[in-house]
Write a protein that holds these residues in place. Structure first.
Motif, PDB file in Angstrom:
ATOM      1  N   ALA A   2     -78.554  69.618  35.130  1.00  0.00           N
ATOM      2  CA  ALA A   2     -77.211  69.591  34.577  1.00  0.00           C
ATOM      3  C   ALA A   2     -76.728  70.893  34.466  1.00  0.00           C
ATOM      4  O   ALA A   2     -77.403  71.845  33.925  1.00  0.00           O
ATOM      5  CB  ALA A   2     -76.910  68.714  33.438  1.00  0.00           C
ATOM      6  N   LEU A   3     -75.331  70.951  34.566  1.00  0.00           N
ATOM      7  CA  LEU A   3     -74.893  72.343  34.045  1.00  0.00           C
ATOM      8  C   LEU A   3     -74.638  72.538  32.817  1.00  0.00           C
ATOM      9  O   LEU A   3     -74.301  71.580  32.151  1.00  0.00           O
ATOM     10  CB  LEU A   3     -73.531  72.493  35.025  1.00  0.00           C
ATOM     11  CG  LEU A   3     -73.474  72.639  36.381  1.00  0.00           C
ATOM     12  CD1 LEU A   3     -71.934  72.980  36.934  1.00  0.00           C
ATOM     13  CD2 LEU A   3     -74.152  74.151  36.578  1.00  0.00           C
ATOM     14  N   THR A   4     -74.914  73.601  32.074  1.00  0.00           N
ATOM     15  CA  THR A   4     -74.502  73.860  30.759  1.00  0.00           C
ATOM     16  C   THR A   4     -73.258  74.753  30.786  1.00  0.00           C
ATOM     17  O   THR A   4     -72.800  75.557  31.555  1.00  0.00           O
ATOM     18  CB  THR A   4     -75.507  74.505  30.117  1.00  0.00           C
ATOM     19  OG1 THR A   4     -75.786  75.820  30.817  1.00  0.00           O
ATOM     20  CG2 THR A   4     -76.923  73.968  30.200  1.00  0.00           C
ATOM     21  N   PRO A   5     -72.422  74.864  29.481  1.00  0.00           N
ATOM     22  CA  PRO A   5     -71.066  75.789  29.565  1.00  0.00           C
ATOM     23  C   PRO A   5     -71.723  77.118  29.693  1.00  0.00           C
ATOM     24  O   PRO A   5     -70.872  77.736  30.288  1.00  0.00           O
ATOM     25  CB  PRO A   5     -70.732  75.311  28.034  1.00  0.00           C
ATOM     26  CG  PRO A   5     -71.263  74.228  27.611  1.00  0.00           C
ATOM     27  CD  PRO A   5     -72.669  73.938  28.286  1.00  0.00           C
ATOM     28  N   LEU A   6     -73.039  77.479  29.569  1.00  0.00           N
ATOM     29  CA  LEU A   6     -73.316  78.947  29.796  1.00  0.00           C
ATOM     30  C   LEU A   6     -73.614  79.156  31.040  1.00  0.00           C
ATOM     31  O   LEU A   6     -73.208  80.211  31.477  1.00  0.00           O
ATOM     32  CB  LEU A   6     -74.823  79.024  28.903  1.00  0.00           C
ATOM     33  CG  LEU A   6     -75.327  80.649  28.821  1.00  0.00           C
ATOM     34  CD1 LEU A   6     -74.315  81.378  28.108  1.00  0.00           C
ATOM     35  CD2 LEU A   6     -76.586  80.718  28.242  1.00  0.00           C
ATOM     36  N   ASP A   7     -73.801  78.323  31.908  1.00  0.00           N
ATOM     37  CA  ASP A   7     -74.099  78.370  33.102  1.00  0.00           C
ATOM     38  C   ASP A   7     -72.617  78.607  33.888  1.00  0.00           C
ATOM     39  O   ASP A   7     -72.469  79.444  34.705  1.00  0.00           O
ATOM     40  CB  ASP A   7     -74.773  77.150  34.036  1.00  0.00           C
ATOM     41  CG  ASP A   7     -76.147  76.848  33.571  1.00  0.00           C
ATOM     42  OD1 ASP A   7     -76.668  77.919  33.326  1.00  0.00           O
ATOM     43  OD2 ASP A   7     -76.662  75.619  33.591  1.00  0.00           O
ATOM     44  N   ILE A   8     -71.851  77.630  33.399  1.00  0.00           N
ATOM     45  CA  ILE A   8     -70.472  77.939  34.310  1.00  0.00           C
ATOM     46  C   ILE A   8     -69.838  79.408  33.599  1.00  0.00           C
ATOM     47  O   ILE A   8     -69.360  79.984  34.515  1.00  0.00           O
ATOM     48  CB  ILE A   8     -69.443  76.923  33.484  1.00  0.00           C
ATOM     49  CG1 ILE A   8     -69.899  75.405  33.757  1.00  0.00           C
ATOM     50  CG2 ILE A   8     -67.948  77.269  33.889  1.00  0.00           C
ATOM     51  CD1 ILE A   8     -69.310  74.234  33.244  1.00  0.00           C
ATOM     52  N   HIS A   9     -70.143  79.721  32.389  1.00  0.00           N
ATOM     53  CA  HIS A   9     -69.721  81.097  31.910  1.00  0.00           C
ATOM     54  C   HIS A   9     -70.299  82.035  32.648  1.00  0.00           C
ATOM     55  O   HIS A   9     -69.528  83.107  33.051  1.00  0.00           O
ATOM     56  CB  HIS A   9     -69.909  81.025  30.307  1.00  0.00           C
ATOM     57  CG  HIS A   9     -69.353  82.220  29.767  1.00  0.00           C
ATOM     58  ND1 HIS A   9     -68.366  83.312  30.258  1.00  0.00           N
ATOM     59  CD2 HIS A   9     -69.698  83.247  28.671  1.00  0.00           C
ATOM     60  CE1 HIS A   9     -67.882  84.143  29.525  1.00  0.00           C
ATOM     61  NE2 HIS A   9     -68.679  84.257  28.703  1.00  0.00           N
ATOM     62  N   LEU A  29     -61.826  78.654  34.235  1.00  0.00           N
ATOM     63  CA  LEU A  29     -63.345  78.597  34.149  1.00  0.00           C
ATOM     64  C   LEU A  29     -63.501  78.471  32.534  1.00  0.00           C
ATOM     65  O   LEU A  29     -64.202  77.632  32.032  1.00  0.00           O
ATOM     66  CB  LEU A  29     -64.154  79.652  34.738  1.00  0.00           C
ATOM     67  CG  LEU A  29     -64.410  79.659  36.199  1.00  0.00           C
ATOM     68  CD1 LEU A  29     -65.240  80.844  36.509  1.00  0.00           C
ATOM     69  CD2 LEU A  29     -65.307  78.417  36.516  1.00  0.00           C
ATOM     70  N   ASP A  30     -62.491  79.247  31.942  1.00  0.00           N
ATOM     71  CA  ASP A  30     -62.790  79.281  30.264  1.00  0.00           C
ATOM     72  C   ASP A  30     -62.230  77.679  29.704  1.00  0.00           C
ATOM     73  O   ASP A  30     -62.916  77.326  28.866  1.00  0.00           O
ATOM     74  CB  ASP A  30     -61.776  80.353  29.657  1.00  0.00           C
ATOM     75  CG  ASP A  30     -62.557  81.485  29.867  1.00  0.00           C
ATOM     76  OD1 ASP A  30     -63.796  81.690  29.997  1.00  0.00           O
ATOM     77  OD2 ASP A  30     -61.711  82.679  29.538  1.00  0.00           O
ATOM     78  N   GLN A  31     -61.090  77.415  30.633  1.00  0.00           N
ATOM     79  CA  GLN A  31     -60.840  76.055  30.068  1.00  0.00           C
ATOM     80  C   GLN A  31     -61.869  74.791  30.598  1.00  0.00           C
ATOM     81  O   GLN A  31     -61.940  73.973  29.705  1.00  0.00           O
ATOM     82  CB  GLN A  31     -59.368  75.580  30.930  1.00  0.00           C
ATOM     83  CG  GLN A  31     -58.826  74.184  30.623  1.00  0.00           C
ATOM     84  CD  GLN A  31     -58.302  74.362  29.197  1.00  0.00           C
ATOM     85  OE1 GLN A  31     -57.946  75.163  28.511  1.00  0.00           O
ATOM     86  NE2 GLN A  31     -58.697  73.098  28.557  1.00  0.00           N
ATOM     87  N   ASP A  35     -63.592  72.265  28.006  1.00  0.00           N
ATOM     88  CA  ASP A  35     -63.484  70.828  28.096  1.00  0.00           C
ATOM     89  C   ASP A  35     -65.135  70.339  28.273  1.00  0.00           C
ATOM     90  O   ASP A  35     -65.351  69.233  27.698  1.00  0.00           O
ATOM     91  CB  ASP A  35     -62.742  70.474  29.309  1.00  0.00           C
ATOM     92  CG  ASP A  35     -61.282  70.675  29.312  1.00  0.00           C
ATOM     93  OD1 ASP A  35     -60.804  71.108  27.991  1.00  0.00           O
ATOM     94  OD2 ASP A  35     -60.782  70.826  30.297  1.00  0.00           O
ATOM     95  N   TYR A  36     -65.752  71.080  28.966  1.00  0.00           N
ATOM     96  CA  TYR A  36     -66.973  70.788  29.227  1.00  0.00           C
ATOM     97  C   TYR A  36     -67.927  70.456  27.797  1.00  0.00           C
ATOM     98  O   TYR A  36     -68.767  69.678  27.616  1.00  0.00           O
ATOM     99  CB  TYR A  36     -68.103  71.598  30.102  1.00  0.00           C
ATOM    100  CG  TYR A  36     -69.078  70.958  30.757  1.00  0.00           C
ATOM    101  CD1 TYR A  36     -69.243  69.956  31.857  1.00  0.00           C
ATOM    102  CD2 TYR A  36     -70.265  71.672  30.501  1.00  0.00           C
ATOM    103  CE1 TYR A  36     -70.122  69.496  32.226  1.00  0.00           C
ATOM    104  CE2 TYR A  36     -71.535  71.179  30.929  1.00  0.00           C
ATOM    105  CZ  TYR A  36     -71.574  70.020  31.917  1.00  0.00           C
ATOM    106  OH  TYR A  36     -72.783  69.647  32.408  1.00  0.00           O
ATOM    107  N   GLU A  37     -67.812  71.856  27.047  1.00  0.00           N
ATOM    108  CA  GLU A  37     -68.436  71.853  25.714  1.00  0.00           C
ATOM    109  C   GLU A  37     -67.944  70.611  24.962  1.00  0.00           C
ATOM    110  O   GLU A  37     -68.832  69.967  24.069  1.00  0.00           O
ATOM    111  CB  GLU A  37     -68.134  73.003  24.936  1.00  0.00           C
ATOM    112  CG  GLU A  37     -68.970  73.939  25.577  1.00  0.00           C
ATOM    113  CD  GLU A  37     -68.559  75.377  24.589  1.00  0.00           C
ATOM    114  OE1 GLU A  37     -67.603  75.608  24.134  1.00  0.00           O
ATOM    115  OE2 GLU A  37     -69.207  76.532  24.939  1.00  0.00           O
ATOM    116  N   ALA A  38     -66.575  70.120  24.893  1.00  0.00           N
ATOM    117  CA  ALA A  38     -65.974  68.719  24.243  1.00  0.00           C
ATOM    118  C   ALA A  38     -66.714  67.590  24.515  1.00  0.00           C
ATOM    119  O   ALA A  38     -67.136  66.950  23.997  1.00  0.00           O
ATOM    120  CB  ALA A  38     -64.561  68.810  24.251  1.00  0.00           C
ATOM    121  N   LEU A  39     -66.872  67.533  26.022  1.00  0.00           N
ATOM    122  CA  LEU A  39     -67.614  66.360  26.598  1.00  0.00           C
ATOM    123  C   LEU A  39     -69.143  66.368  26.199  1.00  0.00           C
ATOM    124  O   LEU A  39     -69.568  65.368  25.790  1.00  0.00           O
ATOM    125  CB  LEU A  39     -67.618  66.216  28.195  1.00  0.00           C
ATOM    126  CG  LEU A  39     -66.099  66.289  28.712  1.00  0.00           C
ATOM    127  CD1 LEU A  39     -66.029  66.315  30.144  1.00  0.00           C
ATOM    128  CD2 LEU A  39     -65.445  64.820  28.272  1.00  0.00           C
TER     129      LEU A  39
END
Length: 168
Positions: A2-9, A29-31, A35-39
């Motif tokens: 699974a992707l982490t917020p850090l991977d996306i960043h 991507l920041d948005q 949203d991903y962190e909130a989820l």
């Protein structure tokens, strides 16, 4: 994986001619990261709630099983007590019936003995009456005699007294 917020960043895109606006992509991507962190947080909270509810469910399931077993044990104990009480009651009844039969038999034996004693006393009374009547009749005969001289003397009186004494 699974992707982490850090991977996306940290994701880097290649630049191409006439590609997307880099600031716009970064802003998007920041948005997405937010949203991903909130989820992820919401998912962790929900998992925590699920675990708490699962623990409570297990607790109540254990209580339910314990109560069911307790009810079954109590019912079995009640049935056993009831059965023992019935057996004891039947035993008491049988013993009471035996005692009643024994008492009745003893009473019958006693009444039989008393009846025999009554009959014996009636016979003795009849014999006494007969002897007494005979004695009285003999005495009346003596009184009816013309003279007292006909008596044989003291020896006969003696015999009569003895016969009177034996009758009495």
């Amino acid at each position: 994986m699974a992707l982490t917020p850090l991977d996306i960043h940290n994701k880097e895109f290649r630049h191409a001619f006439r590609g997307y606006d880099e600031d716009e992509v970064n802003e998007f991507l920041d948005q997405v990261i937010k949203d991903y962190e909130a989820l992820i947080r919401e998912n962790k909270d929900l998992e925590s709630q699920i675990q708490t509810l699962q623990d409570r469910l297990n607790h109540f399931t254990n209580i339910e099983e314990t109560l069911s077993k307790t009810i079954i044990v109590a019912q079995e104990a009640a049935d056993e007590v009831k059965g023992n009480a019935k057996k004891e009651a039947q035993l008491i009844i049988r013993e009471s019936e035996k005692n009643a039969d024994r008492i009745i038999n003893e009473a019958l034996v006693k009444s039989g003995k008393i009846a025999l004693e009554i009959e014996e006393l009636k016979k003795q009374a009849s014999i006494y009456r007969t002897r007494f009547r005979t004695l009285l009749e003999a005495q009346l005969e003596l009184l009816k005699a013309d003279s007292w001289d006909t008596l044989e003397g003291r020896g006969s009186e003696e015999r009569e007294r003895r016969s009177i004494d034996s009758v009495i």
